[in-house]
Scaffold this motif. Structure first.
Motif, PDB file in Angstrom:
ATOM      1  N   THR A   9      34.075  40.103  38.666  1.00  0.00           N
ATOM      2  CA  THR A   9      35.624  40.012  37.868  1.00  0.00           C
ATOM      3  C   THR A   9      36.566  38.812  38.403  1.00  0.00           C
ATOM      4  O   THR A   9      36.487  39.034  39.932  1.00  0.00           O
ATOM      5  CB  THR A   9      36.062  41.422  37.895  1.00  0.00           C
ATOM      6  OG1 THR A   9      35.265  42.386  37.425  1.00  0.00           O
ATOM      7  CG2 THR A   9      37.258  41.595  37.174  1.00  0.00           C
ATOM      8  N   CYS A  10      37.434  38.285  38.041  1.00  0.00           N
ATOM      9  CA  CYS A  10      38.233  37.396  38.168  1.00  0.00           C
ATOM     10  C   CYS A  10      39.204  38.076  39.300  1.00  0.00           C
ATOM     11  O   CYS A  10      39.380  39.135  39.261  1.00  0.00           O
ATOM     12  CB  CYS A  10      39.026  36.643  37.068  1.00  0.00           C
ATOM     13  SG  CYS A  10      40.141  35.512  37.719  1.00  0.00           S
ATOM     14  N   SER A  11      39.587  37.391  40.436  1.00  0.00           N
ATOM     15  CA  SER A  11      40.231  37.899  41.557  1.00  0.00           C
ATOM     16  C   SER A  11      41.737  37.571  41.281  1.00  0.00           C
ATOM     17  O   SER A  11      42.482  37.818  42.251  1.00  0.00           O
ATOM     18  CB  SER A  11      39.974  37.460  42.793  1.00  0.00           C
ATOM     19  OG  SER A  11      40.042  36.017  42.758  1.00  0.00           O
ATOM     20  N   TYR A  12      41.965  36.871  40.404  1.00  0.00           N
ATOM     21  CA  TYR A  12      43.535  36.605  39.995  1.00  0.00           C
ATOM     22  C   TYR A  12      44.418  37.809  39.318  1.00  0.00           C
ATOM     23  O   TYR A  12      44.781  38.953  39.737  1.00  0.00           O
ATOM     24  CB  TYR A  12      43.796  35.291  39.385  1.00  0.00           C
ATOM     25  CG  TYR A  12      43.475  34.140  40.228  1.00  0.00           C
ATOM     26  CD1 TYR A  12      43.877  33.892  41.588  1.00  0.00           C
ATOM     27  CD2 TYR A  12      42.573  33.305  39.718  1.00  0.00           C
ATOM     28  CE1 TYR A  12      43.606  32.774  42.410  1.00  0.00           C
ATOM     29  CE2 TYR A  12      42.218  32.184  40.581  1.00  0.00           C
ATOM     30  CZ  TYR A  12      42.576  31.844  42.045  1.00  0.00           C
ATOM     31  OH  TYR A  12      42.525  30.910  42.703  1.00  0.00           O
ATOM     32  N   CYS A  13      44.541  37.524  38.016  1.00  0.00           N
ATOM     33  CA  CYS A  13      45.678  38.743  37.143  1.00  0.00           C
ATOM     34  C   CYS A  13      45.133  39.830  36.883  1.00  0.00           C
ATOM     35  O   CYS A  13      43.652  40.081  36.871  1.00  0.00           O
ATOM     36  CB  CYS A  13      46.508  37.932  36.460  1.00  0.00           C
ATOM     37  SG  CYS A  13      45.493  37.824  34.712  1.00  0.00           S
ATOM     38  N   GLY A  14      45.736  40.669  36.390  1.00  0.00           N
ATOM     39  CA  GLY A  14      45.471  42.141  36.342  1.00  0.00           C
ATOM     40  C   GLY A  14      44.697  42.361  34.766  1.00  0.00           C
ATOM     41  O   GLY A  14      44.354  43.447  34.209  1.00  0.00           O
ATOM     42  N   VAL A  15      44.459  41.060  34.249  1.00  0.00           N
ATOM     43  CA  VAL A  15      43.810  41.173  33.034  1.00  0.00           C
ATOM     44  C   VAL A  15      42.108  41.466  33.189  1.00  0.00           C
ATOM     45  O   VAL A  15      41.839  42.387  32.480  1.00  0.00           O
ATOM     46  CB  VAL A  15      43.850  39.757  32.309  1.00  0.00           C
ATOM     47  CG1 VAL A  15      42.890  39.625  31.015  1.00  0.00           C
ATOM     48  CG2 VAL A  15      45.302  39.336  31.626  1.00  0.00           C
ATOM     49  N   GLY A  16      41.702  41.034  34.320  1.00  0.00           N
ATOM     50  CA  GLY A  16      40.434  41.495  34.629  1.00  0.00           C
ATOM     51  C   GLY A  16      39.192  41.003  33.979  1.00  0.00           C
ATOM     52  O   GLY A  16      38.386  41.520  33.493  1.00  0.00           O
ATOM     53  N   CYS A  17      38.989  39.591  33.721  1.00  0.00           N
ATOM     54  CA  CYS A  17      38.032  38.784  33.075  1.00  0.00           C
ATOM     55  C   CYS A  17      36.803  38.719  33.674  1.00  0.00           C
ATOM     56  O   CYS A  17      36.762  38.764  35.000  1.00  0.00           O
ATOM     57  CB  CYS A  17      38.510  37.419  32.961  1.00  0.00           C
ATOM     58  SG  CYS A  17      40.073  37.221  31.637  1.00  0.00           S
ATOM     59  N   GLY A  18      35.480  39.000  33.131  1.00  0.00           N
ATOM     60  CA  GLY A  18      34.406  39.031  33.442  1.00  0.00           C
ATOM     61  C   GLY A  18      33.814  37.681  33.837  1.00  0.00           C
ATOM     62  O   GLY A  18      34.063  36.785  32.937  1.00  0.00           O
ATOM     63  N   LEU A  44      37.940  31.826  29.801  1.00  0.00           N
ATOM     64  CA  LEU A  44      38.372  32.119  31.197  1.00  0.00           C
ATOM     65  C   LEU A  44      39.713  31.207  30.987  1.00  0.00           C
ATOM     66  O   LEU A  44      39.731  30.046  30.328  1.00  0.00           O
ATOM     67  CB  LEU A  44      37.548  31.600  32.289  1.00  0.00           C
ATOM     68  CG  LEU A  44      36.554  32.373  32.827  1.00  0.00           C
ATOM     69  CD1 LEU A  44      35.530  31.668  33.681  1.00  0.00           C
ATOM     70  CD2 LEU A  44      37.057  33.738  33.345  1.00  0.00           C
ATOM     71  N   CYS A  45      40.918  31.472  31.733  1.00  0.00           N
ATOM     72  CA  CYS A  45      41.942  30.681  31.798  1.00  0.00           C
ATOM     73  C   CYS A  45      41.583  29.606  32.783  1.00  0.00           C
ATOM     74  O   CYS A  45      40.905  29.525  33.637  1.00  0.00           O
ATOM     75  CB  CYS A  45      43.132  31.626  32.149  1.00  0.00           C
ATOM     76  SG  CYS A  45      43.447  31.838  33.654  1.00  0.00           S
ATOM     77  N   SER A  46      42.616  28.685  33.196  1.00  0.00           N
ATOM     78  CA  SER A  46      42.374  27.475  33.798  1.00  0.00           C
ATOM     79  C   SER A  46      42.532  28.088  35.318  1.00  0.00           C
ATOM     80  O   SER A  46      41.618  27.600  36.027  1.00  0.00           O
ATOM     81  CB  SER A  46      43.877  26.595  33.844  1.00  0.00           C
ATOM     82  OG  SER A  46      45.034  27.440  33.958  1.00  0.00           O
ATOM     83  N   HIS A 180      49.245  35.707  31.607  1.00  0.00           N
ATOM     84  CA  HIS A 180      48.218  36.718  31.250  1.00  0.00           C
ATOM     85  C   HIS A 180      47.382  36.011  30.078  1.00  0.00           C
ATOM     86  O   HIS A 180      47.127  36.382  28.989  1.00  0.00           O
ATOM     87  CB  HIS A 180      48.631  38.192  30.644  1.00  0.00           C
ATOM     88  CG  HIS A 180      49.196  38.703  31.995  1.00  0.00           C
ATOM     89  ND1 HIS A 180      50.656  38.694  32.015  1.00  0.00           N
ATOM     90  CD2 HIS A 180      48.971  39.469  32.812  1.00  0.00           C
ATOM     91  CE1 HIS A 180      51.087  39.462  33.178  1.00  0.00           C
ATOM     92  NE2 HIS A 180      49.950  39.867  33.647  1.00  0.00           N
ATOM     93  N   PRO A 181      46.734  34.871  30.220  1.00  0.00           N
ATOM     94  CA  PRO A 181      46.423  33.889  29.258  1.00  0.00           C
ATOM     95  C   PRO A 181      45.270  34.340  28.382  1.00  0.00           C
ATOM     96  O   PRO A 181      45.046  34.082  27.029  1.00  0.00           O
ATOM     97  CB  PRO A 181      46.027  32.547  29.996  1.00  0.00           C
ATOM     98  CG  PRO A 181      46.468  32.800  31.350  1.00  0.00           C
ATOM     99  CD  PRO A 181      46.573  34.047  31.536  1.00  0.00           C
ATOM    100  N   ILE A 182      44.539  35.171  28.882  1.00  0.00           N
ATOM    101  CA  ILE A 182      43.359  35.500  28.101  1.00  0.00           C
ATOM    102  C   ILE A 182      43.727  36.691  27.060  1.00  0.00           C
ATOM    103  O   ILE A 182      43.321  36.736  25.898  1.00  0.00           O
ATOM    104  CB  ILE A 182      41.990  35.859  28.968  1.00  0.00           C
ATOM    105  CG1 ILE A 182      41.602  34.678  29.666  1.00  0.00           C
ATOM    106  CG2 ILE A 182      40.951  36.708  28.183  1.00  0.00           C
ATOM    107  CD1 ILE A 182      41.119  33.543  28.749  1.00  0.00           C
ATOM    108  N   LEU A 183      44.580  37.344  27.523  1.00  0.00           N
ATOM    109  CA  LEU A 183      45.232  38.402  26.828  1.00  0.00           C
ATOM    110  C   LEU A 183      46.032  37.840  25.421  1.00  0.00           C
ATOM    111  O   LEU A 183      45.718  38.111  24.302  1.00  0.00           O
ATOM    112  CB  LEU A 183      46.021  39.548  27.342  1.00  0.00           C
ATOM    113  CG  LEU A 183      45.427  40.598  28.243  1.00  0.00           C
ATOM    114  CD1 LEU A 183      46.407  41.666  28.645  1.00  0.00           C
ATOM    115  CD2 LEU A 183      44.394  41.200  27.326  1.00  0.00           C
TER     116      LEU A 183
HETATM  117 FE1  SF4 Z   1      41.604  35.618  35.711  1.00  0.00          FE
HETATM  118 FE2  SF4 Z   1      42.845  33.923  33.743  1.00  0.00          FE
HETATM  119 FE3  SF4 Z   1      41.404  36.125  33.119  1.00  0.00          FE
HETATM  120 FE4  SF4 Z   1      43.778  36.480  34.458  1.00  0.00          FE
HETATM  121  S1  SF4 Z   1      43.455  35.694  32.527  1.00  0.00           S
HETATM  122  S2  SF4 Z   1      41.834  37.496  35.152  1.00  0.00           S
HETATM  123  S3  SF4 Z   1      43.692  34.774  36.039  1.00  0.00           S
HETATM  124  S4  SF4 Z   1      40.780  34.032  34.118  1.00  0.00           S
END
Ligand code: SF4
Length: 703
Positions: A9-18, A44-46, A180-183
């Motif tokens: 899981t991505c270690s940045y924001c709370g969206v929690g992308c796989g 995935l976002c940037s 929260h770009p992916i949301l």
């Molecule tokens: Fe990571 Fe971007 Fe997804 Fe947030 S929106 S969890 S930063 S990939």
């Protein structure tokens, strides 16, 4: 990991992308979005798509423990045993001499759930102080209190799949297009397929999110509560309220109705800086919604009245009955990858594990019994800003900082600097020498980072993910759980005989049994083989719970949701005056995350916006004879910042904006936005008032 792919899981924001991580032939890792993941479906976002640069670049990493024997000595390399022996000796001696509240831990929403649980057990159960707080205090503690006051517990009721089921969105105090770009991408895709979907954005700035809105209410900072009351008044007057839901499932409606009906629309219009017509347009969109989703983040939470802003917004979901059904509900966006996991394990000074309350004697005893200790102190712990104030004044002597960079992220940086200088002993447990706080350490402990340790995290929709270890940590860096267990053993504490994160997780899961966040049947095996789950998962084979309150039974004693009234509709922030006439609001930019210790290393991300800037309205700029690109001095009663001006009509007259990310990247620290902010906090949530500081702006003249 041996030339194979792992899912994490991505270690940045709370969206929690796989994310799928692969090792490439040169022994580095590459990342791509996980197409099968329910959160991001391959996107995935940037920031997420550049995570491999951070994992592969160890040039800034702390490789071995470093310590200085006194403040006048330089740091020198020591063994783990020597470092932790000294930490145990200092903490024991401080506690013996000055009492348990003379020490404290300041941790992070980036910690894994197991680490969060363990450090809370260590501090609250064994060090006998509740002085443990987290940087999540800075981003969502007002939302926690809002949920508790309204639903009885801190429970985010929605699932991301509600995005595709809603037809009306109210995005307020948030810029998901950047943060929260992916949301936001999911919302955009939903709108592309369903042109009737409407989006209202409430924000003092024309952000990228606001620019896509059907209706943008560009309010003045701090006027949120009266706007929500004005919306409620017109919802009632226009007959859009859900009378059956209110009667059957809520409390305190009469007092709420009386209050909102007394709201003057003229006054609301004047305070918010928008027209009554705009308010009515929003009311019609909300009133006609089949599925109404409200999304918010720091714009509401980071306020001296953050709790009241939260409850006033939550009231709109109760008023319209939009909760516990598909495509409806309130949805707070979390900024950090495991802010939610921290909330579950009681990771803040005011909480106990599994939604138990520190101020409840029975809850304290339950937790004490579970941990095999006599008692938990009833004295509330110091929260983030309070802790650093106590260090500055000398009331607190020693602090242990894990995975966070308060020198850049806390308000009033000069105060934080004095606090860290004044502390008798500072432990910094970190991955990077780039963290500005690291230079204040008396003991610097190298921690393992993302991919270098295993554990679990919970995202903004209560979804728990397992993160496997994929690569070895550099040098002598250790997983945080191992550092904490080694320290606990040096202190002579029982109850820390954990050899793996899984053992910590199992203990925590037992605590959740028969509670509203029951995950006692969700083990590592299921997480590894079946994927992610939204809590509660109260049985073997249970698929998890996407949506809460579908039965309309809330967690209050009466099982009804509560309409809360604000203490005041007025904003209690420091008001602009003749000397400091502008309102400064702070925020994030698209390609940086927090204090840039990770994203700041990636040139591709830096190229988006390489330097900090001040957004100022053209009319204000004209009056102050400031042109686009001029260096300006922004000053408040706390300090000064020097950055280039961006003259733009995306910001309202009288308001200026600075991004919060930059620390000491120059030979001075005049990049740092929190030089200006103050330590005013919400009286209940104790969340700082980052979005409202009185400042002056002038063109910089070389001396
Ligand atoms: Fe990571 Fe971007 Fe997804 Fe947030 S929106 S969890 S930063 S990939």
């Amino acid at each position: 990991m041996q030339n194979s792919e792992i899912k994490t899981t991505c270690s940045y924001c709370g969206v929690g992308c796989g994310i799928i991580v692969s090792k490439d032939p040169s022994n580095g890792v590459t990342v791509k979005g996980d197409k099968d993941h329910p959160v991001n479906r391959g996107m995935l976002c940037s920031k997420g798509m550049n995570l491999h640069y951070v994992a592969n670049d160890t040039s800034d990493r702390i490789l071995y423990p470093e310590m200085r024997w006194s403040k006048s000595h330089p740091m020198e390399r020591v063994s783990w045993d020597d470092g932790l022996d000294r930490a145990a000796a200092v903490f024991s001696s401080m506690i013996k001499k000055y009492g348990p509240d003379s020490v404290g831990f300041y941790i992070s929403g980036q910690c894994l759930t197991e680490e969060y649980y363990l450090v809370n057990k260590l501090v609250k159960g064994f060090l006998k102080t509740n002085n443990i707080d987290t940087n999540s205090r800075l981003c969502m503690s007002s939302a926690v209190v809002g949920y508790k006051k309204t639903f009885g517990e801190d429970a985010v009721p929605i699932a991301y799949e509600d995005i595709e089921l809603a037809d009306t969105f109210l995005i307020t105090g948030a810029n998901p297009a950047w943060c929260h770009p992916i949301l936001f991408r999911r919302l955009e895709q939903h709108r592309e397929k369903n042109p009737k979907v409407k989006v209202i954005v409430i924000d003092p700035r024309k952000t990228d999110t606001a620019l896509t809105a059907d209706l943008h209410l560009q309010i003045l900072p701090g006027s949120d509560i009266i706007l929500y009351h004005a919306l409620a008044k017109r919802i009632i007057e226009k007959g859009y309220m859900d009378t059956n839901f209110i009667k059957q499932h809520t409390e305190n409606f009469d007092a709420y109705m009386k209050l909102v009906l007394s709201t003057s629309l003229e006054k609301a219009s004047q305070l918010c800086g928008i027209s009554i017509k705009e308010i009515d347009l929003a009311v019609d969109l909300i009133g006609k919604a089949q599925g109404f989703l409200s999304l918010w983040a720091m714009g509401l939470n980071q306020s001296a009245v953050g709790v009241d802003k939260n409850t006033a917004l939550l009231n709109l979901s109760l008023l319209t009955g939009h909760i516990g059904k598909p495509g409806s509900g309130p949805f707070s966006l979390t900024g950090q990858p495991n802010a939610m996991g921290g909330r579950e394990v009681g990771g803040m000074a005011s909480l106990l594990a599994v939604h138990r309350e520190l101020n409840n004697p029975e809850h304290r005893q339950e937790v004490a019994d579970f941990w095999g200790v006599d008692s938990i102190s009833e004295k509330p712990g110091l929260t983030a800003t309070e802790m650093f104030e106590a260090l500055e004044s000398g009331k607190m002597k020693a602090v242990w900082i894990i995975c966070t960079n308060p020198m850049v992220s806390l308000p009033d940086s000069r105060k934080v600097e004095k606090a860290l200088q004044n502390a008798k002993f500072v432990v910094v447990q970190e991955i990077s020498h780039n963290a500005d706080t690291a230079k204040f350490a008396d003991l610097l402990l190298p921690a393992a980072g993302w991919l270098e340790k295993e554990g679990t995290m919970t995202n903004s929709e209560r979804r728990i993910s397992y993160l496997p270890k994929g690569i070895n940590a550099p040098g002598e860096a250790l997983p945080d759980f191992e550092i904490l267990t080694r320290f606990a053993k040096k202190m002579g504490f029982n109850g820390f005989n954990f050899n793996t994160s899984e053992e910590v997780y199992k203990e925590y899961c037992q605590m959740t049994k028969n509670t509203n966040i029951d995950i006692s049947f969700l083990n590592y095996n299921r997480l590894k083989h079946e994927g992610t789950f939204q809590w509660p998962v109260p049985d073997y084979g249970h698929p998890g719970t996407p949506r809460l309150f579908t039965d309309k039974k809330f967690y209050t004693p009466s099982q009804k949701a509560i309409f809360n009234l604000p203490v005041s509709i007025e904003n209690t922030s420091e008001q602009p005056n003749d000397k400091y006439p502008f309102i400064l609001t702070t925020g994030r930019i698209r390609d940086q995350w927090h204090t840039m210790t990770k994203t700041g290393k990636v040139s591709r991300l830096l190229s988006h916006i390489p330097n900090p800037f001040l957004e100022i309205n053209p009319i204000d700029a004209f009056k102050a004879e400031i042109e686009n690109g001029d260096i300006v001095v922004v000053s408040s009663k706390n300090g000064e910042v020097r950055v280039k001006a961006t003259v733009t009509d995306t910001i309202k007259e009288g308001v200026v904006f600075l991004p919060m990310h930059w620390g000491k990247q120059l030979d001075n620290d005049l990049n740092r936005t929190n030089n200006l902010t103050n330590t005013l906090i919400d009286p209940v949530s104790k969340e700082p008032d980052f979005k409202y500081t009185a400042v002056a702006v002038a063109k910089y003249e070389k001396p």
